[in-house]
Design a protein around this motif. Structure first.
Motif, PDB file in Angstrom:
ATOM      1  N   ILE A  76       9.230   2.695  15.541  1.00 53.66           N
ATOM      2  CA  ILE A  76       9.415   4.098  15.335  1.00 53.66           C
ATOM      3  C   ILE A  76       9.687   4.204  13.778  1.00 53.66           C
ATOM      4  O   ILE A  76      10.661   3.539  13.229  1.00 53.66           O
ATOM      5  CB  ILE A  76      11.147   4.590  16.138  1.00 53.66           C
ATOM      6  N   VAL A  77       9.526   5.171  13.292  1.00 51.74           N
ATOM      7  CA  VAL A  77       9.615   5.646  11.883  1.00 51.74           C
ATOM      8  C   VAL A  77       9.934   6.966  11.628  1.00 51.74           C
ATOM      9  O   VAL A  77       9.315   7.918  12.405  1.00 51.74           O
ATOM     10  CB  VAL A  77       8.154   5.115  10.933  1.00 51.74           C
ATOM     11  N   ASN A  78      11.229   7.263  11.128  1.00 52.75           N
ATOM     12  CA  ASN A  78      11.641   8.710  11.054  1.00 52.75           C
ATOM     13  C   ASN A  78      11.095   9.266   9.410  1.00 52.75           C
ATOM     14  O   ASN A  78      10.769   8.477   8.528  1.00 52.75           O
ATOM     15  CB  ASN A  78      12.850   8.715  10.920  1.00 52.75           C
ATOM     16  N   THR A 107       2.789  -2.078  19.763  1.00 52.51           N
ATOM     17  CA  THR A 107       1.546  -1.182  20.098  1.00 52.51           C
ATOM     18  C   THR A 107       1.146  -0.450  19.070  1.00 52.51           C
ATOM     19  O   THR A 107      -0.146  -0.283  18.811  1.00 52.51           O
ATOM     20  CB  THR A 107       1.844  -0.564  21.399  1.00 52.51           C
ATOM     21  N   GLY A 108       2.098  -0.089  18.189  1.00 60.55           N
ATOM     22  CA  GLY A 108       1.518   0.985  17.095  1.00 60.55           C
ATOM     23  C   GLY A 108       2.874   1.566  16.760  1.00 60.55           C
ATOM     24  O   GLY A 108       3.869   1.247  16.625  1.00 60.55           O
ATOM     25  N   ILE A 109       2.551   2.807  15.737  1.00 58.45           N
ATOM     26  CA  ILE A 109       3.710   3.412  15.191  1.00 58.45           C
ATOM     27  C   ILE A 109       3.756   4.621  15.267  1.00 58.45           C
ATOM     28  O   ILE A 109       2.724   5.325  15.238  1.00 58.45           O
ATOM     29  CB  ILE A 109       3.515   3.178  13.507  1.00 58.45           C
ATOM     30  N   LYS A 110       5.098   5.252  15.592  1.00 61.32           N
ATOM     31  CA  LYS A 110       5.351   6.551  16.023  1.00 61.32           C
ATOM     32  C   LYS A 110       6.028   7.151  14.975  1.00 61.32           C
ATOM     33  O   LYS A 110       7.251   6.640  14.506  1.00 61.32           O
ATOM     34  CB  LYS A 110       5.691   6.742  17.597  1.00 61.32           C
ATOM     35  N   VAL A 111       5.821   8.297  14.316  1.00 58.78           N
ATOM     36  CA  VAL A 111       6.535   9.000  13.337  1.00 58.78           C
ATOM     37  C   VAL A 111       7.151  10.012  13.971  1.00 58.78           C
ATOM     38  O   VAL A 111       6.824  10.999  14.750  1.00 58.78           O
ATOM     39  CB  VAL A 111       5.835   9.324  12.010  1.00 58.78           C
ATOM     40  N   LEU A 112       8.725  10.118  13.782  1.00 56.72           N
ATOM     41  CA  LEU A 112       9.548  10.968  14.467  1.00 56.72           C
ATOM     42  C   LEU A 112       9.885  11.946  13.176  1.00 56.72           C
ATOM     43  O   LEU A 112       9.960  11.412  12.181  1.00 56.72           O
ATOM     44  CB  LEU A 112      10.580  10.448  15.108  1.00 56.72           C
ATOM     45  N   GLY A 113      10.387  13.238  13.753  1.00 61.11           N
ATOM     46  CA  GLY A 113      10.897  14.338  12.709  1.00 61.11           C
ATOM     47  C   GLY A 113      12.236  14.459  12.204  1.00 61.11           C
ATOM     48  O   GLY A 113      12.739  15.191  11.796  1.00 61.11           O
ATOM     49  N   VAL A 131       7.743  17.924  15.759  1.00 62.56           N
ATOM     50  CA  VAL A 131       8.431  18.209  14.651  1.00 62.56           C
ATOM     51  C   VAL A 131       7.984  17.562  13.517  1.00 62.56           C
ATOM     52  O   VAL A 131       7.909  18.156  12.424  1.00 62.56           O
ATOM     53  CB  VAL A 131      10.030  17.844  15.092  1.00 62.56           C
ATOM     54  N   ALA A 132       7.793  16.303  13.701  1.00 66.67           N
ATOM     55  CA  ALA A 132       7.127  15.609  12.362  1.00 66.67           C
ATOM     56  C   ALA A 132       5.866  16.178  11.768  1.00 66.67           C
ATOM     57  O   ALA A 132       6.025  16.196  10.668  1.00 66.67           O
ATOM     58  CB  ALA A 132       7.052  13.941  12.987  1.00 66.67           C
ATOM     59  N   ILE A 133       5.110  16.443  12.655  1.00 64.97           N
ATOM     60  CA  ILE A 133       3.692  17.071  12.234  1.00 64.97           C
ATOM     61  C   ILE A 133       3.985  18.384  11.514  1.00 64.97           C
ATOM     62  O   ILE A 133       3.369  18.655  10.337  1.00 64.97           O
ATOM     63  CB  ILE A 133       2.742  17.487  13.561  1.00 64.97           C
TER      64      ILE A 133
END
Length: 147
Positions: A76-78, A107-113, A131-133
């Motif tokens: 997770i990356v905010n 598995t990968g990176i997910k960007v949160l808002g 929200v991040a997009i």
């Protein structure tokens, strides 16, 4: 130089334990294995989880829930973590690792808002929350999904 000039190197040498070579050796008859039973036979190997006939721990504990073996774990990356990057910069996975924002990618990176983004930056990640997009686009940046 002759053969009689050579001297042995003083190193410790321990003799191999020779079992089953007579009562006088101290390891004769049963060869240090005790008497009878499976452990005295050749080829015997005790199982790792064997607890001497007691019900093993993994059988004593209750089984609960469901473990999905196909679950994907994303790092997770905010947005507040990547807000310090300069405007116009492309934030990649290698940059995130380099700056210490992400330590391990499973598995990968997910960007949160969570947090605010003021700089128009391009972010490359495996997944984004809605929200991040929205926040990245509102700042004038771009969210690129990599596979």
């Amino acid at each position: 130089m002759n053969l009689f000039d050579l001297k042995s190197i003083p190193i410790k040498r321990k003799r191999k334990k020779r079992v089953g070579r007579g009562v006088g050796s101290g390891l004769g008859k049963t060869a240090g294995r005790g008497a009878k039973g499976a452990s005295s036979r050749s080829g015997y190997k005790m199982k790792k989880l064997f607890e001497g006939g007691q019900t093993p721990l993994f059988r004593r504990l209750p089984k609960r829930g469901f473990n999905n073996k196909f679950k994907k774990n994303y790092s997770i990356v905010n947005l507040r973590d990547i807000a310090h990057f300069d405007s116009g910069e492309t934030v990649t996975i290698s940059m995130l690792k380099e700056h210490g924002i992400v330590k391990k990618i499973v598995t990968g990176i997910k960007v949160l808002g969570e947090g605010e983004l003021n700089n128009p930056i391009t972010v490359e990640a495996h997944k984004f929350s809605k929200v991040a997009i929205d926040k990245i686009k509102a700042a004038g940046g771009e969210a690129k999904v990599i596979s």
